[in-house]
Enzyme design. Structure first.
Site, mmCIF file in Angstrom:
data_model
loop_
_atom_site.group_PDB
_atom_site.id
_atom_site.type_symbol
_atom_site.label_atom_id
_atom_site.label_comp_id
_atom_site.label_asym_id
_atom_site.label_seq_id
_atom_site.Cartn_x
_atom_site.Cartn_y
_atom_site.Cartn_z
ATOM 1 C CG ASP A 99 24.333 -21.369 -12.064
ATOM 2 O OD1 ASP A 99 25.638 -21.623 -12.372
ATOM 3 O OD2 ASP A 99 23.698 -20.703 -12.787
ATOM 4 C CE LYS A 151 30.491 -15.733 -15.343
ATOM 5 N NZ LYS A 151 28.975 -15.748 -15.067
ATOM 6 C CG PHE A 168 23.054 -13.578 -13.306
ATOM 7 C CD1 PHE A 168 22.319 -12.551 -13.985
ATOM 8 C CD2 PHE A 168 23.852 -14.260 -13.863
ATOM 9 C CE1 PHE A 168 22.647 -12.466 -15.459
ATOM 10 C CE2 PHE A 168 24.317 -14.052 -15.204
ATOM 11 C CZ PHE A 168 23.535 -13.051 -15.900
HETATM 12 C C1 LIG Z 1 27.759 -15.992 -15.788
HETATM 13 C C2 LIG Z 1 26.792 -16.806 -14.979
HETATM 14 C C3 LIG Z 1 25.798 -17.387 -15.873
HETATM 15 C C4 LIG Z 1 25.855 -17.313 -17.376
HETATM 16 O O1 LIG Z 1 27.306 -17.627 -18.185
HETATM 17 P P1 LIG Z 1 27.333 -16.893 -19.695
HETATM 18 O O2 LIG Z 1 28.611 -17.660 -19.916
HETATM 19 O O3 LIG Z 1 27.411 -15.282 -19.276
HETATM 20 O O4 LIG Z 1 26.208 -17.360 -20.251
HETATM 21 C C5 LIG Z 1 25.063 -18.342 -15.330
HETATM 22 N N1 LIG Z 1 25.123 -18.665 -13.990
HETATM 23 C C6 LIG Z 1 25.942 -17.863 -13.135
HETATM 24 C C7 LIG Z 1 25.803 -18.130 -11.822
HETATM 25 C C8 LIG Z 1 26.486 -16.858 -13.640
HETATM 26 O O5 LIG Z 1 27.490 -16.375 -12.796
#
Ligand SMILES: *Cc1c(COP(=O)(O)O)cnc(C)c1O
Length: 404
Positions: free
Chosen positions: A230, A259, A145
């Site tokens: 990520d 986040k 994700f």
């Molecule tokens: C939440 C998330 C994203 C995307 O972040 P948004 O602020 O919702 O665009 C990307 N990678 C990971 C691992 C995430 O948990």
């Protein structure tokens, strides 16, 4: 109180009526919060065990973060990057130091950080590695994700996230998560990057086998490929270290952050890397009107300072062991698997008992808010300011739900 005196039902109805149904929220309407606790429009209290998908690592309205935001609101909120503002350098310098990298590029949402990482990796591939024009590929993992843009969903393996949103962006190769041999086999002369979550959050807090991340690091170095981690959900204290990669002593070439970087106040994301990587971008080649704005930088700098004390990482590591012990005590009593790293848990409920959604609804009735993911899995990610007693309370409520 009889039901038609409650404000929640009509507030739920109105919220459903005037928006696209791209979420399926629990039927709870929050009106205020502090620390680890939420209060709904009918005055009921809930322990927050989602923490905004880890955007609220420091809890709701952390006093230092709110103070930084207020001070900045009273001075300057936006300039665009056409001009330099006085909060920018501190944020970039302090975040770069926290990451052990030379440069930072601030954006807003996590998906934008991922898009930035992809663009930088491709440009690095063409300009530094010497990949032929238009041929760059990036290796990613199944179950990933990374966000919701058209390019990012192009390499999602989740049908809900991907189906009907094509045509898809080419240039991505999907390999099984945790399988180093498959990853190595997928790399060829056109591969510019490996893009991975060190722990797959949305997938249900899935940890790769021990040794996988160091293996990815070694392969990337050997094959001249960028390792892009990520850490948008796993980073910034969630797992008991600053980064999830830290648990195995791995340093990626690029950190993608988001986040919690915005302190639960404003969207703040960033890419951190050394100059030989981020330095490939020249004026006009990438940008964002709101990226690195004064309010975001003021809050983000305070977030970095909170993390620099190490207090939140320590709390997460220590309290995470308590959470682990509590959850492991429920194995065989309604839970079939538990995965914990710091204050981050993926909990698989016996699917013959109830779905994850049902478990979350029953937890809600008992004053605990959590979120299901993929069938019978729920994820627990409380704010890192949660106390030991509150963890015990959450585990006790889950035990009661599982006991029916
Ligand atoms: C939440 C998330 C994203 C995307 O972040 P948004 O602020 O919702 O665009 C990307 N990678 C990971 C691992 C995430 O948990």
């Amino acid at each position: 109180m009889i039901d038609d005196m409650l404000r929640t039902p009509s507030a739920v109805r109105d919220a459903e009526r005037y928006t696209a149904h791209n979420y399926h929220p629990l039927p709870v309407v929050i009106s205020s919060a502090e620390g680890s606790w939420l209060i709904d429009v009918d005055g009921r209290r809930y322990l927050d065990c989602l923490a905004g998908y880890s955007a609220l690592n420091f809890g709701h309205r952390h006093p230092e973060l709110i103070r930084a935001a207020h001070q900045q609101l009273d001075r300057l909120t936006l300039t665009s990057r056409a001009f330099i503002h006085d909060q920018f350098a501190d944020f970039c310098r302090e975040l770069a130091a926290l990451c052990g990298k030379e440069l930072v590029l601030p954006m807003n949402t996590g998906a934008e950080a991922v898009e930035t990482g992809i663009k930088v990796a491709r440009k690095w591939g063409y300009q530094v590695k010497g990949v032929a024009p238009g041929q760059a590929t990036i290796v990613v993992a199944d179950g990933n994700f990374h966000g919701r843009t058209t390019t990012i969903v192009s390499f999602s393996t989740d049908a809900d996230a991907r189906d009907d949103f094509g045509p898809y962006t080419p240039g991505f190769t999907v390999v099984p998560y945790g399988d180093l041999a498959a990853l190595e086999a997928a790399i060829d002369g056109n591969t510019v990057a490996v893009l991975l979550e060190p722990i797959q959050g949305e997938q249900g807090v899935v940890l790769p086998p021990e040794g996988y991340l160091p293996g990815v690091r070694r392969v990337c170095t050997e094959r001249n490929v960028l390792f892009v981690a990520d850490e948008i959900q796993s980073g910034l204290g969630r797992t008991g270290r600053t980064f999830a990669c830290d648990h195995e002593g791995v340093v990626p070439d690029m950190y993608l952050l988001g986040k919690a970087l915005g302190g639960g106040i404003v969207p703040v994301s960033a890419v951190a890397a050394d100059a030989d990587v981020l330095g490939v971008l020249r004026p006009g080649q990438h940008g964002s009107t709101f990226g690195g704005n004064p309010l975001a930088c003021a809050v983000g700098t305070e977030v970095v300072r909170l993390l620099a004390t190490g207090e939140f990482q320590r709390r997460s590591a220590e309290l995470g062991e308590r959470l682990r012990a509590g959850l492991e005590g429920l194995l065989g009593k309604g839970l079939v698997a538990v995965r914990v790293r710091g204050l981050w848990a993926g909990v698989d409920i016996d699917p013959t008992l109830m779905t994850g959604r049902q478990a979350c609804e029953r937890l809600m009735e008992r004053g605990v808010l959590a979120k299901d993911t993929h069938g019978s899995t729920i994820r627990l990610a409380p704010p890192l300011v949660i106390t030991a007693d509150e963890i015990d309370h959450a585990v006790a409520q889950l035990a009661a739900v599982l006991a029916g």
